[in-house]
Design a protein around this motif. Structure first.
Motif, PDB file in Angstrom:
ATOM      1  N   PRO A   1       0.849  -1.202   0.000  1.00 59.89           N
ATOM      2  CA  PRO A   1       0.000   0.000   0.000  1.00 59.89           C
ATOM      3  C   PRO A   1       0.880   1.246   0.000  1.00 59.89           C
ATOM      4  O   PRO A   1       2.057   1.190   0.370  1.00 59.89           O
ATOM      5  CB  PRO A   1      -0.782  -0.124   1.317  1.00 59.89           C
ATOM      6  CG  PRO A   1       0.085  -0.979   2.187  1.00 59.89           C
ATOM      7  CD  PRO A   1       0.776  -1.931   1.279  1.00 59.89           C
ATOM      8  N   PRO A   2       0.359   2.392  -0.411  1.00 60.40           N
ATOM      9  CA  PRO A   2       1.165   3.621  -0.441  1.00 60.40           C
ATOM     10  C   PRO A   2       1.685   3.967   0.960  1.00 60.40           C
ATOM     11  O   PRO A   2       0.944   3.951   1.942  1.00 60.40           O
ATOM     12  CB  PRO A   2       0.170   4.680  -0.931  1.00 60.40           C
ATOM     13  CG  PRO A   2      -0.888   3.904  -1.656  1.00 60.40           C
ATOM     14  CD  PRO A   2      -1.000   2.602  -0.930  1.00 60.40           C
ATOM     15  N   ILE A   3       2.993   4.237   1.034  1.00 58.89           N
ATOM     16  CA  ILE A   3       3.611   4.645   2.301  1.00 58.89           C
ATOM     17  C   ILE A   3       4.551   5.808   2.039  1.00 58.89           C
ATOM     18  O   ILE A   3       4.856   6.130   0.885  1.00 58.89           O
ATOM     19  CB  ILE A   3       4.389   3.477   2.962  1.00 58.89           C
ATOM     20  CG1 ILE A   3       5.414   2.895   1.984  1.00 58.89           C
ATOM     21  CG2 ILE A   3       3.451   2.400   3.443  1.00 58.89           C
ATOM     22  CD1 ILE A   3       6.257   1.788   2.582  1.00 58.89           C
ATOM     23  N   ALA A   4       5.009   6.453   3.101  1.00 59.70           N
ATOM     24  CA  ALA A   4       5.907   7.594   2.978  1.00 59.70           C
ATOM     25  C   ALA A   4       7.214   7.162   2.315  1.00 59.70           C
ATOM     26  O   ALA A   4       7.661   6.031   2.499  1.00 59.70           O
ATOM     27  CB  ALA A   4       6.193   8.191   4.355  1.00 59.70           C
ATOM     28  N   PRO A   5       7.860   8.048   1.528  1.00 57.95           N
ATOM     29  CA  PRO A   5       9.103   7.686   0.831  1.00 57.95           C
ATOM     30  C   PRO A   5      10.186   7.164   1.772  1.00 57.95           C
ATOM     31  O   PRO A   5      10.887   6.203   1.438  1.00 57.95           O
ATOM     32  CB  PRO A   5       9.522   8.998   0.161  1.00 57.95           C
ATOM     33  CG  PRO A   5       8.248   9.773  -0.003  1.00 57.95           C
ATOM     34  CD  PRO A   5       7.410   9.404   1.183  1.00 57.95           C
ATOM     35  N   GLU A   6      10.335   7.802   2.952  1.00 57.28           N
ATOM     36  CA  GLU A   6      11.379   7.356   3.886  1.00 57.28           C
ATOM     37  C   GLU A   6      11.111   5.935   4.365  1.00 57.28           C
ATOM     38  O   GLU A   6      12.015   5.095   4.441  1.00 57.28           O
ATOM     39  CB  GLU A   6      11.464   8.304   5.088  1.00 57.28           C
ATOM     40  CG  GLU A   6      11.870   9.721   4.739  1.00 57.28           C
ATOM     41  CD  GLU A   6      10.702  10.559   4.225  1.00 57.28           C
ATOM     42  OE1 GLU A   6       9.558  10.033   4.209  1.00 57.28           O
ATOM     43  OE2 GLU A   6      10.925  11.708   3.823  1.00 57.28           O
ATOM     44  N   GLN A   7       9.844   5.644   4.662  1.00 55.79           N
ATOM     45  CA  GLN A   7       9.488   4.297   5.113  1.00 55.79           C
ATOM     46  C   GLN A   7       9.653   3.289   3.981  1.00 55.79           C
ATOM     47  O   GLN A   7      10.104   2.156   4.201  1.00 55.79           O
ATOM     48  CB  GLN A   7       8.050   4.285   5.630  1.00 55.79           C
ATOM     49  CG  GLN A   7       7.625   2.942   6.229  1.00 55.79           C
ATOM     50  CD  GLN A   7       6.181   2.959   6.704  1.00 55.79           C
ATOM     51  OE1 GLN A   7       5.510   3.998   6.655  1.00 55.79           O
ATOM     52  NE2 GLN A   7       5.700   1.809   7.159  1.00 55.79           N
ATOM     53  N   ALA A   8       9.308   3.696   2.759  1.00 53.99           N
ATOM     54  CA  ALA A   8       9.453   2.793   1.610  1.00 53.99           C
ATOM     55  C   ALA A   8      10.914   2.435   1.380  1.00 53.99           C
ATOM     56  O   ALA A   8      11.250   1.281   1.079  1.00 53.99           O
ATOM     57  CB  ALA A   8       8.868   3.454   0.361  1.00 53.99           C
ATOM     58  N   TYR A   9      11.796   3.414   1.564  1.00 49.96           N
ATOM     59  CA  TYR A   9      13.226   3.171   1.369  1.00 49.96           C
ATOM     60  C   TYR A   9      13.750   2.186   2.412  1.00 49.96           C
ATOM     61  O   TYR A   9      14.464   1.231   2.090  1.00 49.96           O
ATOM     62  CB  TYR A   9      13.982   4.495   1.440  1.00 49.96           C
ATOM     63  CG  TYR A   9      15.468   4.387   1.190  1.00 49.96           C
ATOM     64  CD1 TYR A   9      15.963   4.196  -0.099  1.00 49.96           C
ATOM     65  CD2 TYR A   9      16.377   4.473   2.240  1.00 49.96           C
ATOM     66  CE1 TYR A   9      17.323   4.103  -0.331  1.00 49.96           C
ATOM     67  CE2 TYR A   9      17.737   4.374   2.014  1.00 49.96           C
ATOM     68  CZ  TYR A   9      18.207   4.197   0.724  1.00 49.96           C
ATOM     69  OH  TYR A   9      19.555   4.100   0.500  1.00 49.96           O
ATOM     70  N   SER A  10      13.381   2.387   3.666  1.00 46.14           N
ATOM     71  CA  SER A  10      13.816   1.481   4.731  1.00 46.14           C
ATOM     72  C   SER A  10      13.281   0.071   4.515  1.00 46.14           C
ATOM     73  O   SER A  10      13.983  -0.925   4.741  1.00 46.14           O
ATOM     74  CB  SER A  10      13.346   2.011   6.091  1.00 46.14           C
ATOM     75  OG  SER A  10      13.896   3.275   6.362  1.00 46.14           O
TER      76      SER A  10
END
Length: 732
Positions: free
Chosen positions: A400-409
């Motif tokens: 699901p769509p998540i914040a860019p920082e969280q997606a990177y981690s």
């Protein structure tokens, strides 16, 4: 009514409705056509209005939404010309979140991309060398008339899909070429490879396959020409050398060692790989190889507190890549999983580039057992990065769509989980070559893997310390790993004189250079040694060998050495390169005032760069120098010679004159000892310096007569006498 659409996205974009081509006039606006292409690229997904306007009309922010509404209206008219404006569109429906492109069940829609992938997937599912696979591959490749939306090459949102489809195309090309090779249809394979290379000139495996096919046909000259074309294009476009496999094949062709074979169609022997060979004898790296094997044995027998990581460190050409390949060959024999990646300078700022290449290659040969062992949930964030995963593992769910920082981690964690899962099946060796070019994201994954606990993983990271200053994230990672004792460093040293002699003893022919001379010439650098010997072996006659041995350095004839040196030189700042050219003209250990009478702060900064990157080294002052003076020299004389050879005639004339002036300024009025050197520099500076040449040739003769012998003095006197009539003529 039901629409019948045919859509061509490979090569030139075309849309047919009920068999009739939709022309530029029918589209009404270019915006509608571009919107259709973008929705096709994102088909099945809703694209927000904000994203659509940013991707399509970012330069027209004020009117972007108005343009979008107009384009949507025009697109609906193209796809459904008979639709009542009051009835909702069946192809591009309204949506609060944005727009999407759907195809109603009662419409007939054919898309060349979808058909290409369907045929290719079917081909991959049938036996390797069956006629059915050949027909499916031929049908799929026939559809690939060009890259995805080739006319929109500069458009950002087409690039990922273009790269993905191009990789799939080359997968099909290799598979079909292998079938043709095994069926002895060598000319068909050559023609297929040539057509494919029009889409990517740097696909090295195709050149290698062409060389093998040409050799099978008895066309060794054509195979050698194909190699030279490959080498030039790799250098021009990537700044890279051919791989060891290609170089080995080239050497076999040169020496007449390539044996044409009659392949059996029932055995799969990939044509783009060289047949397995017996490991050749090697010199000077036995201790390091034993340490690698000891670490591998520990990984195989008992789980460690953390991943074993070995840093292989050494200057360019010292033999790091060769040693890693040697170790990996042995690791494969131990039934260990091996995954490798070579970092490239051009990809240093492309996130995850080596990781994507490593995993993509592994996926081509991964077994079902390996795939089923992977954690599907952890792979979800990786899927957008490596689309091939979704094809091999359809059960991967999108995140699901998540914040860019969280997606990177999450992406970093997913990559680490993937390697950890593989290591639970079999011990895993990860080899990273030329890590000085790795991007920061890849380094973060390597760092996490190095700290992974209870994992049967051995990491080998090879890098050049002289280029470490160009990659601060790598420097920081190594500091962290050393501080926490998570890395073992192996420093590769140059060959000793005894090892050079041992290497020469392995050669089956006599060489015109003695082991002592060869060691002095190469200074024990493995690449320089191998290339010098190879160049000597490739000379056509002993007489020519002896002539070159007397008058030239053999390494100047090695294109591979020149490419390695020049690739490093190209990354130097202008001021550092300027000083390096002066040093190349001096051509011997020098004090700083021979570079320039007065060095500026920028000059000192440039010299620091040259010392850190090991172009220059500090040497002990010799007799005639003051104890407090700094004396510099090239780390390898060959580097200076190659740099000198790259200078233009005008540059050399100016630099020689400048060096001569600096020598006079340093030693005046007592220049007798350096008169021969001054005469040489003035001779290289051009005809305008004939008076200076005459003066210093006479002075050199006088010095030689008093210090050495008349025989040496006569050489300089003779040079002066040859010049005197011409000088008198000009003066008259």
């Amino acid at each position: 009514m039901a629409e019948n659409l045919q859509i061509y996205l490979l090569g030139e974009f075309r849309l047919y409705r009920d068999g009739t081509l939709i022309t530029h006039k029918d589209w009404h606006t270019r915006q509608a056509r571009q919107l259709f292409k973008l929705l096709l690229t994102e088909r099945g997904r809703i694209v927000s209005m904000r994203k659509l306007t940013e991707l399509l009309w970012s330069d027209y922010a004020d009117s972007a939404y108005k343009t979008l509404r107009s384009a949507v209206s025009a697109l609906r008219s193209v796809l459904e010309p008979d639709r009542d404006p009051q009835i909702p569109s069946r192809f591009v429906p309204r949506g609060h979140a944005g727009y999407t492109l759907i195809f109603p069940k009662d419409s007939s829609v054919w898309i060349d991309v979808a058909e290409f992938e369907r045929l290719l997937d079917r081909a991959l599912a049938v036996p390797d060398y069956s006629q059915e696979r050949r027909k499916l591959l031929e049908a799929a490749l026939q559809l690939y008339t060009g890259d995805y939306l080739a006319q929109d090459e500069e458009v950002s949102w087409t690039r990922a899909e273009r790269v993905r489809l191009r990789e799939r195309y080359f997968t099909g090309v290799v598979l079909l070429a292998e079938w043709q090779y095994e069926a002895r249809r060598y000319r068909d394979a050559i023609e297929l490879c040539r057509r494919a290379l029009e889409f990517d000139l740097c696909r090295e495996p195709l050149y290698r396959l062409m060389m093998q096919c040409q050799a099978q046909l008895g066309d060794s000259i054509g195979a050698l020409q194909t190699f030279e074309q490959c080498r030039q294009l790799l250098d021009e476009h990537l700044g890279a050398d051919p791989s060891p496999q290609t170089l080995d094949l080239h050497t076999a062709l040169l020496r007449g060692e390539f044996q044409p074979r009659s392949p059996h169609p029932s055995h799969r022997v990939p044509a783009y790989r060289l047949p397995a060979r017996v490991e050749p004898p090697f010199v000077g790296r036995k201790t390091e190889l034993d340490q690698f094997m000891q670490q591998l044995a520990e990984v195989q027998t008992r789980p460690a507190q953390h991943t074993h990581t070995i840093a292989l460190v050494g200057e360019a050409g010292i033999g790091k890549s060769f040693l890693v390949r040697l170790f990996l060959n042995r690791a494969v024999c131990e039934h260990v999983q091996v995954m490798t990646a070579s970092c490239q300078a051009i990809e240093q700022h492309v996130s995850f580039a080596p990781l994507v290449a490593m995993i993509s290659v592994w996926l081509l040969e991964a077994s079902e057992e390996q795939l089923q062992a992977l954690p599907l949930q952890a792979l979800s964030p990786i899927a957008p990065l490596i689309p091939e995963l979704v094809r091999r593992l359809p059960g991967i769910m999108s995140l699901p769509p998540i914040a860019p920082e969280q997606a990177y981690s999450t992406l970093i964690a997913g990559l680490v989980d993937l390697f950890a899962a593989l290591s639970r099946l079999h011990p895993l060796v990860l080899a990273w070559d030329d890590l000085q070019w790795a991007d920061e994201s890849t380094l973060l994954v390597i760092n996490r893997l190095a700290c992974l606990e209870q994992a049967a993983i051995l990491q080998v990271i090879a890098y050049r310390p002289e280029d470490l200053s160009e990659n601060r994230p790598l420097d920081s990672m190594l500091y962290y790993l050393r501080r926490n004792q998570h890395v073992q460093t192996l420093q590769l040293l140059p060959f000793s004189p005894e090892e050079v002699e041992e290497y020469l003893a392995l050669q089956s022919v006599a060489l015109p250079l003695s082991p002592e001379r060869l060691y002095q010439t190469t200074q024990g650098n493995a690449l320089f040694l191998v290339e010098t010997v190879r160049t000597l072996l490739e000379q056509k006659s002993n007489a020519l060998q002896e002539q070159h041995a007397r008058h030239a350095n053999f390494m100047l004839h090695s294109q591979q050495i020149r490419d390695v040196v020049l690739a490093r030189v190209e990354r130097l700042p202008p001021r550092a390169l300027e000083l390096l050219k002066i040093a190349a003209v001096i051509a011997h250990p020098f004090t700083l005032d021979l570079l320039r009478p007065q060095l500026s702060p920028d000059d000192y900064t440039a010299l620091d760069i040259l010392l850190v990157r090991r172009f220059l080294v500090e040497v002990n002052p010799e007799q005639g120098y003051r104890d407090y003076e700094v004396l510099l020299a090239f780390s390898h004389e060959m580097v200076g010679q190659i740099i000198y050879a790259t200078c233009t005639s005008l540059q050399l004339a100016q630099l020689h004159k400048q060096v001569a002036a600096n020598i006079i300024r340093r030693y005046a009025p007592n220049t007798e000892m350096h008169a021969a050197e001054l005469a040489f520099h003035y001779r290289r500076s051009g005809p305008s310096a004939e008076a200076q040449i005459l003066h210093y040739e006479v002075e050199a003769g006088d010095y030689a007569r008093h210090t050495f012998s008349y025989r040496q003095a006569l050489v300089h006197y003779d040079m002066a006498l040859q010049l005197l009539p011409r000088l008198q003529f000009h003066q008259s």
